[in-house]
Design a protein around this motif. Structure first.
Motif, mmCIF file in Angstrom:
data_model
loop_
_atom_site.group_PDB
_atom_site.id
_atom_site.type_symbol
_atom_site.label_atom_id
_atom_site.label_comp_id
_atom_site.label_asym_id
_atom_site.label_seq_id
_atom_site.Cartn_x
_atom_site.Cartn_y
_atom_site.Cartn_z
ATOM 1 N N UNK A 1 0.839 -1.188 0.000
ATOM 2 C CA UNK A 1 0.000 0.000 0.000
ATOM 3 C C UNK A 1 0.884 1.253 0.000
ATOM 4 N N UNK A 2 0.783 2.126 1.025
ATOM 5 C CA UNK A 2 1.659 3.292 1.056
ATOM 6 C C UNK A 2 3.116 2.869 1.180
ATOM 7 N N UNK A 3 3.364 1.686 1.759
ATOM 8 C CA UNK A 3 4.724 1.152 1.772
ATOM 9 C C UNK A 3 5.190 0.822 0.370
ATOM 10 N N UNK A 4 4.280 0.276 -0.448
ATOM 11 C CA UNK A 4 4.613 0.015 -1.854
ATOM 12 C C UNK A 4 4.712 1.320 -2.628
ATOM 13 N N UNK A 5 3.869 2.292 -2.269
ATOM 14 C CA UNK A 5 4.006 3.617 -2.864
ATOM 15 C C UNK A 5 5.356 4.221 -2.544
ATOM 16 N N UNK A 6 5.825 3.990 -1.325
ATOM 17 C CA UNK A 6 7.156 4.451 -0.935
ATOM 18 C C UNK A 6 8.230 3.764 -1.752
ATOM 19 N N UNK A 7 8.068 2.465 -1.969
ATOM 20 C CA UNK A 7 9.010 1.736 -2.822
ATOM 21 C C UNK A 7 9.065 2.387 -4.199
ATOM 22 N N UNK A 8 7.895 2.710 -4.759
ATOM 23 C CA UNK A 8 7.843 3.372 -6.060
ATOM 24 C C UNK A 8 8.623 4.693 -6.021
ATOM 25 N N UNK A 9 8.457 5.456 -4.942
ATOM 26 C CA UNK A 9 9.164 6.738 -4.834
ATOM 27 C C UNK A 9 10.678 6.525 -4.798
ATOM 28 N N UNK A 10 11.137 5.495 -4.106
ATOM 29 C CA UNK A 10 12.574 5.237 -4.044
ATOM 30 C C UNK A 10 13.104 4.708 -5.373
ATOM 31 N N UNK A 11 12.273 4.015 -6.104
ATOM 32 C CA UNK A 11 12.685 3.536 -7.427
ATOM 33 C C UNK A 11 13.000 4.717 -8.351
ATOM 34 N N UNK A 12 12.222 5.795 -8.253
ATOM 35 C CA UNK A 12 12.445 6.950 -9.130
ATOM 36 C C UNK A 12 13.230 8.058 -8.440
ATOM 37 N N UNK A 13 13.631 7.852 -7.190
ATOM 38 C CA UNK A 13 14.277 8.902 -6.414
ATOM 39 C C UNK A 13 15.556 9.396 -7.074
ATOM 40 N N UNK A 14 15.796 10.677 -6.915
ATOM 41 C CA UNK A 14 17.025 11.338 -7.391
ATOM 42 C C UNK A 14 17.281 11.019 -8.860
ATOM 43 N N UNK A 15 16.170 11.112 -9.594
ATOM 44 C CA UNK A 15 16.203 10.909 -11.045
ATOM 45 C C UNK A 15 16.694 9.517 -11.421
ATOM 46 N N UNK A 16 16.449 8.544 -10.523
ATOM 47 C CA UNK A 16 16.858 7.170 -10.800
ATOM 48 C C UNK A 16 18.347 6.953 -10.709
ATOM 49 N N UNK A 17 19.068 7.870 -10.043
ATOM 50 C CA UNK A 17 20.535 7.777 -9.977
ATOM 51 C C UNK A 17 21.034 7.970 -8.556
ATOM 52 N N UNK A 18 20.387 7.351 -7.582
ATOM 53 C CA UNK A 18 20.845 7.442 -6.205
ATOM 54 C C UNK A 18 22.268 6.903 -6.103
ATOM 55 N N UNK A 19 23.161 7.685 -5.506
ATOM 56 C CA UNK A 19 24.570 7.304 -5.435
ATOM 57 C C UNK A 19 25.106 7.527 -4.020
ATOM 58 N N UNK A 20 25.650 6.450 -3.413
ATOM 59 C CA UNK A 20 25.715 5.082 -3.950
ATOM 60 C C UNK A 20 24.347 4.421 -3.895
ATOM 61 N N UNK A 21 24.152 3.324 -4.632
ATOM 62 C CA UNK A 21 22.856 2.642 -4.613
ATOM 63 C C UNK A 21 22.502 2.167 -3.208
ATOM 64 N N UNK A 22 21.219 2.225 -2.871
ATOM 65 C CA UNK A 22 20.748 1.820 -1.549
ATOM 66 C C UNK A 22 20.045 0.467 -1.559
#
Length: 497
Positions: free
Chosen positions: A218-239
């Motif tokens: 639910x909102x936890x999965x919505x959060x997952x979606x947000x982290x998938x696209x976070x920082x333009x998809x270039x989180x560094x280093x990867x988490x």
């Protein structure tokens, strides 16, 4: 004989909960407990960030303070302050869509729980599952999810972390003034901070920081979606290397300075009595938590039925553009995705008592006020074959907010994505959680073969990036690329995209 009974009870409790190893995470040393029944070590209430109170309210999470001595990690942490979703028959935000339960929870709530197999730290680093609880961004907490359930399902092959994050106005207050002197999407930043904590410290608990899977419902999965696209998809280093989404939740996500976020900010300021302050945000930071929580309850309760007022926004930094656009461009973090939806996601978010009067076009406009009358009429025409008007609006809610975002996520991982559907009657939103976390819950379908096969697919994916690589020999799911029916009362489709 009677005099010895209390002693026997105490001895039994001591055996069931023996001390776990002391683990140093830099700012503090923690000692959890070992459950002798399942031989799983648990550390409750590890502080991963400083208390977000006072001047830290509405700011990004900060490093936790140093704690002297060994901290007993044996008590479940307090939940973050809670609210409930909208109950209004109309949308109070006429230019865009977006509780009433007072609970004794805490603003100081940035804690996580860690679970690992055995009474000693695993000698081989194990894959890690980080669970992000749901609750519509306004409710929920870590204590309702026993990470030991996932360890048992994985045959002791994973380490599990369950995190908490700020909710409601405490975690998702937006607006230009928050941008200028605070942190937008503070609740998401809490989650990111916890993921950074995992990268730094999980190896001390036997977890492999290079094999982290984030998972939420639910909102936890919505959060997952947000982290998938976070920082333009270039989180560094990867988490994290992989993501699991159970009922991806993506309501309208506005620019931080859009009309709706600014209106909500103004409502908070007005209700707290900070309207005349030279610095409204400083005034809110100085306000008593009880007054803020009362506003949190009122504002969320006033939202359109089943919708959320305090949700993530496009902030220009952590979330650089609308997630739907980022997914379309395949600007994503992670290597692989497993996504599951339920057959009837929307029913619990629709006022079923309106069945005799609801109209699809009108409902679509209330859900998405920017849609326009012509588009709303098109929605009504497209959903007319679904059945009764209430069935139509159930489908509109479920497909627009949950199902369609899930397919957008899947399409963003063309090389390694898997889709499942939970259809155990009646396939309502949230019912699947009992299969992942059976402690304290009763699965709707009590069939061992189904439970092993359905729930096992998630830990299989977390360990190998493929739900077809089975840990449990009792898993009857057919091989790769199969679209299958399991038993007669429910099924899960596992398809590699």
């Amino acid at each position: 004989m009677r005099a010895t009974l209390p002693l026997l009870a105490l001895l039994s409790l001591a055996v069931a909960q023996a001390p776990a190893p002391v683990i140093d995470v830099g700012n503090a040393k923690y000692q959890g407990t070992v459950n002798a029944k399942n031989n799983i070590s648990t550390y409750f209430g590890i502080r991963y960030a400083a208390a977000p109170v006072g001047d830290l309210r509405f700011r990004a999470p900060q490093s936790p303070p140093a704690l002297v001595g060994v901290q007993r990690a044996t008590t479940k942490p307090p939940r973050c302050l809670q609210a409930s979703s909208g109950r209004s028959p109309t949308n109070p935000n006429p230019k865009s869509s977006l509780s009433g339960r007072a609970v004794q929870d805490h603003e100081d709530c940035l804690f996580l729980n860690v679970h690992f197999p055995g009474s000693t730290i695993p000698t081989r680093l194990l894959p890690v599952i980080v669970w992000i609880h749901g609750g519509r961004y306004i409710a929920g907490g870590a204590s309702g999810f026993n990470g030991g359930d996932l360890i048992i399902r994985a045959k002791n092959g994973v380490v599990v972390v369950v995190i908490q994050y700020r909710l409601g106005i405490f975690g998702f207050l937006a607006g230009s003034k928050v941008k200028a002197n605070g942190a937008l999407n503070a609740g998401l930043l809490d989650q990111e901070f916890a993921l950074k904590w995992v990268q730094q410290h999980i190896s001390k608990f036997g977890g492999d920081p290079n094999q982290v899977t984030i998972w939420g419902e639910s909102a936890g999965a919505g959060s997952v979606l947000q982290h998938v696209v976070a920082r333009n998809g270039s989180t560094s280093p990867p988490l994290f290397r992989a993501a699991i989404s159970s009922s991806s939740f993506l309501p309208s996500q506005h620019p931080f300075d859009g009309a709706v976020p600014e209106r909500i900010f103004s409502q908070v300021v007005s209700q707290i009595g900070c309207g005349g302050a030279a610095d409204a945000l400083s005034c809110l930071r100085a306000a008593g938590v009880a007054k803020l929580q009362a506003a949190n309850l009122r504002i969320n309760h006033a939202g359109f039925y089943g919708t959320l007022v305090t949700v993530p926004v496009v902030d220009g930094d952590f979330i650089t553009q609308r997630p739907s656009m980022a997914l379309r461009q395949r600007r994503v973090n992670g290597e692989a995705l497993l996504a599951v939806t339920n057959t009837h996601e929307g029913n619990g978010f629709v006022n079923q008592s309106t069945a005799a009067t609801v109209k699809a076009a009108n409902y679509a406009l209330r859900l998405f006020p920017d849609l326009g009358a012509a588009n709303a009429a098109t929605v009504a025409r497209l959903y007319a074959p679904v059945g009764s008007p209430i069935s139509q609006v159930n489908a509109i809610m479920g497909e627009s907010i949950f199902v369609c975002p899930t397919y957008s996520m899947l399409n963003a991982f063309p090389a390694a994505s898997f889709k499942g559907e939970f259809a155990v009657p009646n396939g309502y939103h949230g019912v699947d959680q009992a299969f992942y976390f059976p402690s304290g819950r009763t699965p709707a379908f009590k069939n061992t073969a189904f439970i092993i096969s359905f729930a096992g697919a998630f830990v299989d994916f977390a360990t190998s990036l493929d739900p077809n690589e089975k840990i449990d020999s009792g898993n009857i799911t057919p091989s790769r690329r199969a679209r299958i029916h399991i038993l007669t009362q429910g099924y899960m489709k596992v398809t590699k995209k």
